[in-house]
Design an enzyme around this catalytic site. Structure first.
Site, mmCIF file in Angstrom:
data_model
loop_
_atom_site.group_PDB
_atom_site.id
_atom_site.type_symbol
_atom_site.label_atom_id
_atom_site.label_comp_id
_atom_site.label_asym_id
_atom_site.label_seq_id
_atom_site.Cartn_x
_atom_site.Cartn_y
_atom_site.Cartn_z
ATOM 1 N N CYS A 105 0.808 -1.217 0.000
ATOM 2 C CA CYS A 105 0.000 0.000 0.000
ATOM 3 C C CYS A 105 0.842 1.268 0.000
ATOM 4 O O CYS A 105 0.307 2.362 -0.203
ATOM 5 C CB CYS A 105 -0.952 0.002 1.186
ATOM 6 S SG CYS A 105 -0.117 -0.127 2.772
ATOM 7 N N SER B 106 9.203 1.648 6.391
ATOM 8 C CA SER B 106 7.747 1.658 6.276
ATOM 9 C C SER B 106 7.148 2.997 6.690
ATOM 10 O O SER B 106 7.764 3.783 7.403
ATOM 11 C CB SER B 106 7.143 0.553 7.150
ATOM 12 O OG SER B 106 7.513 -0.719 6.684
ATOM 13 N N GLU C 83 6.738 -1.542 11.398
ATOM 14 C CA GLU C 83 5.559 -2.405 11.284
ATOM 15 C C GLU C 83 5.952 -3.772 10.729
ATOM 16 O O GLU C 83 6.879 -3.907 9.945
ATOM 17 C CB GLU C 83 4.493 -1.739 10.410
ATOM 18 C CG GLU C 83 4.930 -1.374 9.004
ATOM 19 C CD GLU C 83 4.561 -2.432 7.996
ATOM 20 O OE1 GLU C 83 3.874 -3.403 8.356
ATOM 21 O OE2 GLU C 83 4.994 -2.301 6.844
ATOM 22 N N GLY D 151 -14.234 -5.649 0.688
ATOM 23 C CA GLY D 151 -13.048 -6.381 0.237
ATOM 24 C C GLY D 151 -12.863 -7.621 1.095
ATOM 25 O O GLY D 151 -13.364 -7.681 2.231
ATOM 26 N N ALA D 152 -12.164 -8.605 0.542
ATOM 27 C CA ALA D 152 -11.961 -9.844 1.307
ATOM 28 C C ALA D 152 -10.578 -10.429 1.054
ATOM 29 O O ALA D 152 -10.355 -11.617 1.241
ATOM 30 C CB ALA D 152 -13.045 -10.882 0.936
#
Length: 432
Positions: free
Chosen positions: A50, A109, A114, A188-189
């Site tokens: 992301c 990050s 993270e 979303g899944a």
């Protein structure tokens, strides 16, 4: 051959530009194969998250590989090469190794330290292995990076300071996420959505207050089986949205899923929190102008992360990374000279065997077995003493650039068969 990375992250580019370069799974696979079409590239792997897109290659030539990877990224994103180059970074050889180790440790990050990045590095390696775009060099590098990332979390308290993007998003949204009366809709899944649902449950949110909508209903139903949440069909998304207090979206769609009109119609005058964890973003930028809607997205999280201070645990992880980079490069250099040393010893063995046979043939059958053994041992000792100094010297020099030059000189001086040297390299592979 050396490792090269061409990348773009939240540190080098604004979110709207990252959205254009972002790669889904299929696009990553296609790009990885296209990169391999370049004559100077033998291996490739892509990390796409992301907040970063990075293309790692094992390259024979720096400039030829950089130009091709940059061209392909620009072609994919619709950017001109000039627009792209202003925001990408390039690391080669030692710098590329250090960069990947830092990435895997969470030191690069958006949310410092993270741990989610470890899974994303693992996914990049697994995809490369499944598609046969990763060979021994990148396989070794990525395996080491994963080990180092785990080591940082095991040996320091970095986990106290390092929430995932999901956790940071929930924290930024505030108490509404875990409020007993809140109804939560997850759009979303995929991997991010699964992590979001798991984090909600871990935080004490009752599963019956969580609804999951996905274009493929079966994927949503998998989360029902795993966590006891409810699944709704994508066609009913707007109905569920109108009843939701919190929307968590991470669909992986190529364009906007929730525009201002859609969110405004669902929210009306009541408060709604929207947590957009997707890249490209699922939620249009002007949704944040709705008076009753609070939007938390990667841009908000990046601004918050910029104010984070380094802690002792972070410095410890940075020290671990620095030590591991030195060890990895020393082992890599050693692996480059080992084939020459092995080939040299192999040649000496062949010479000793041939000379022993020739001498014993001239001495005839009158020589007893003890004498034959002594002749063979004497010739082996002579050969061993002759090659001892050069083999010791080349091993001493592997940490510096002259070590590789010395190995090449040995190969030339002793007229070593390059086929033999390459064969040793193929069998030995890269250091583990």
């Amino acid at each position: 051959m050396s490792v090269l990375v061409v990348g773009m992250s939240h540190k080098s580019a604004p979110v709207d530009l990252l959205e254009r370069v972002a790669l889904d799974t299929d696009s990553s696979v296609k790009l990885s194969h296209r990169v391999l079409e370049n004559e100077y590239v033998s291996e490739s792997a892509i990390i796409s998250t992301c907040n970063r897109v990075e293309v790692y290659v094992e390259a024979e030539r720096f400039h030829g590989a950089v130009d091709e990877v940059s061209r392909l990224l620009a072609e994919h994103s619709g950017l001109t090469r000039e627009e792209l180059v202003r925001h990408v970074y390039v690391h080669y050889d030692e710098a590329a190794v250090a960069h990947l180790f830092g990435v895997a440790s969470g030191m690069d990050s958006m949310i410092l330290g993270e741990s989610q990045i470890l899974g994303q590095v693992r996914d990049a390696l697994s995809s490369g292995q499944a598609e046969s775009t990763v060979g021994s060099a990148l396989n070794t590098l990525f395996q080491q990076a994963l080990r180092i990332g785990k080591r940082g979390h095991a040996e320091t308290g970095i986990d106290r300071l390092a929430p995932s993007i999901v956790t940071a998003g929930f924290d930024a949204a505030g108490d509404v996420v875990t409020a007993p009366s809140s109804r939560i809709l997850v759009a979303g899944a995929g991997t991010m959505a699964s992590l979001a649902v798991r984090t909600l449950v871990d935080r004490g949110v009752e599963p019956q207050r969580i609804w999951v909508a996905n274009r493929t209903f079966q994927r949503a139903f998998e989360l029902v089986a795993a966590y006891g949440v409810s699944a709704v069909r994508w066609e009913a998304l707007d109905v569920e949205l109108s009843a939701a207090d919190v929307l968590i979206t991470c669909t992986g769609a190529a364009g906007t899923v929730f525009d201002r009109e859609r969110i405004g119609a669902a929210a009306g005058d009541r408060p709604m929190s929207v947590i957009d964890l997707a890249l490209p973003r699922d939620v249009a930028g002007d949704v944040r102008t709705l008076p009753s809607v609070e939007v938390v997205d990667l841009e908000v999280l990046a601004a918050q992360a910029a104010n984070a201070e380094l802690a002792d645990d972070v410095r410890q992880v940075q020290g671990i990374v620095a030590d591991e980079v030195r060890s990895f490069l020393a082992a890599k250099n050693a692996s480059k000279v080992t084939p020459t040393v092995v080939a040299l010893r192999g040649m000496a063995t062949e010479v000793v065997a041939a000379e022993t046979e020739r001498v014993l043939a001239r001495l005839g059958d009158d020589v007893d077995d003890d004498t034959r053994r002594e002749v063979g041992q004497a010739l082996r000792r002579v050969a061993e003493k002759l090659i001892h100094a050069p083999t010791v010297r080349v091993k001493e020099l592997v940490d510096g650039p002259e070590g590789l030059t010395y190995a090449d000189a040995l190969a030339d001086l002793f007229a070593l068969d390059q086929t033999t040297v390459r064969a040793v390299t193929a069998v030995g592979g890269e250091p583990s």
